[in-house]
Design an enzyme around this catalytic site. Structure first.
Site, PDB file in Angstrom:
ATOM      1  N   CYS A 141       0.834  -1.215   0.000  1.00  0.00           N
ATOM      2  CA  CYS A 141       0.000   0.000   0.000  1.00  0.00           C
ATOM      3  C   CYS A 141       0.865   1.261   0.000  1.00  0.00           C
ATOM      4  CB  CYS A 141      -0.965   0.001   1.176  1.00  0.00           C
ATOM      5  SG  CYS A 141      -0.163  -0.133   2.787  1.00  0.00           S
ATOM      6  N   HIS A 179      -1.350   1.397   7.486  1.00  0.00           N
ATOM      7  CA  HIS A 179      -1.795   1.291   6.104  1.00  0.00           C
ATOM      8  C   HIS A 179      -1.670   2.666   5.449  1.00  0.00           C
ATOM      9  CE1 HIS A 179      -4.068  -0.255   2.754  1.00  0.00           C
ATOM     10  NE2 HIS A 179      -5.081   0.578   2.950  1.00  0.00           N
TER      11      HIS A 179
END
Length: 370
Positions: free
Chosen positions: A48, A317
């Site tokens: 990510c 994330h």
């Protein structure tokens, strides 16, 4: 097991398709920008950090245009830039308006070229951005050097170019490079000496309940050099007390700002996240420019933000929010959603103290209006 995996993949593809069609309906056929595509990127195991930066860069139009132009040039040996150009071209030439693309070739090349990214651990998005821009610049400079050498050989000129000469700036530099000037003023003779330093992005310290403008002003605060830190003045020919400050001498076309949200805590023996609330406006003007700065009143518009979600550098994330034409989109790996401009406020950070789980702006991309 095989059947379960197939069912799982099928369910995942169906979900992606549902997300894509929902986005297309929300934007509407009449409002959907001509020749624009909104494609999520598949996550290949904690990638990510890479996906969010790639989406941000794709929506920095000058950068996208240069990468696509590179793709149209004669075929070159595979490197990180050719893989990026293939990925951008794949997105830009899709028949569908929205969907999902696996950036497998790019990720494979990235892991092959740099062992830092050759694992399935969470990496730092800013480190990746830095590595990517510098690698692309190196590739372009090396290709230009080879072209010059080949040209000289064809012309029968065997003299080598001066290896110590400064390489010509590439389009990476034309887009992202700015110049800082470090001004030091001797408090005895008032002589000012300055030293220039180029940058592709600016890393700024963050403070609680402030704005990016405040952080940038802090970046240029005057520092007094005294005691054992006295400055050697060439004019006085001795160490003297002095004032030192950093100013922006050349403003880049795209200003990339890295918010230093990860701080090493001695008592914890590890880095922790500063989830401080830092407001970043949709429009920005820099006030800490030097007296000889070119175009000091340049106005910038926010075009993309890489957001860190979580409580620490190795946990969490990354997502990206980008501006495309007149609306904002959120890219969360393979998921793409339209969001209101007001929703950007959710990514400023928290008013409470450190070590909180937060979704906060980490890298800001501002594009100049001229």
């Amino acid at each position: 097991m095989e059947i379960l995996m197939t069912v799982s993949k099928f369910a995942s593809i169906c979900t992606m398709g549902a997300n894509a069609s929902a986005l297309e309906k929300e934007i509407g056929p009449e409002q959907f920008p001509v020749n624009e595509h909104y494609f999520g990127l598949v996550n290949f195991g904690n990638t990510c950090y890479c996906n969010s930066v790639l989406q941000a860069l794709y929506f920095c139009r000058p950068f996208r245009e240069k990468v696509l132009a590179y793709k149209s040039q004669p075929r070159k040996k595979e490197n990180l830039l050719t893989c990026l150009a293939d990925l951008f071209h794949s997105i830009a030439t899709q028949k569908k308006k929205v969907g999902v693309i696996p950036p497998k070739k790019f990720i494979t090349r990235l892991r092959k070229e740099n062992e830092l990214f050759d694992n399935y651990m969470q990496q730092d998005a800013h480190e990746f951005l830095n590595y990517l821009l510098n690698t692309i610049a190196d590739i372009l400079q090396e290709e230009r050097k080879q072209e010059k050498q080949n040209g000289r050989l064809r012309n029968g000129d065997v003299d080598n170019e001066d290896n110590n000469s400064t390489p010509d700036p590439t389009w990476v530099h034309e887009i992202f490079q700015g110049t800082l000037t470090n001004e030091t003023r001797c408090l005895t003779c008032e002589t000012i000496s300055s030293k220039d330093e180029d940058f592709l992005d600016l890393s700024v310290d963050v403070e609680q309940n402030t704005s990016i403008t405040h952080c940038l002003r802090g970046f240029s605060n005057t520092e007094t050099l005294c005691s054992e830190y006295k400055y050697y003045c060439e004019e006085c020919r001795s160490k003297q007390e002095a004032h030192k400050r950093m100013k922006v001498k050349k403003l880049p076309l795209i200003l990339a700002l890295h918010l230093k949200r990860f701080k090493y805590m001695d008592q914890l023996h590890r880095y922790t996240k500063l989830s401080y609330r830092v407001v970043f406006p949709l429009e920005l003007r820099l006030f800490n420019t030097s007296g000889d700065a070119t175009n000091p009143d340049r106005m910038y518009d926010l075009v993309a933000v890489v957001v860190h979600c979580g409580s620490g550098p190795n946990r969490g994330h990354y997502i990206a929010i980008v501006k495309s034409h007149d609306f904002w989109l959120l890219f969360d790996d393979d998921i793409v959603e339209k969001i209101d401009a007001q929703a950007i406020e959710e990514f400023y950070g928290l008013t409470s103290d450190i070590s909180k789980n937060s979704e906060s702006g980490y890298i800001l991309f501002y594009q100049s209006r001229d």
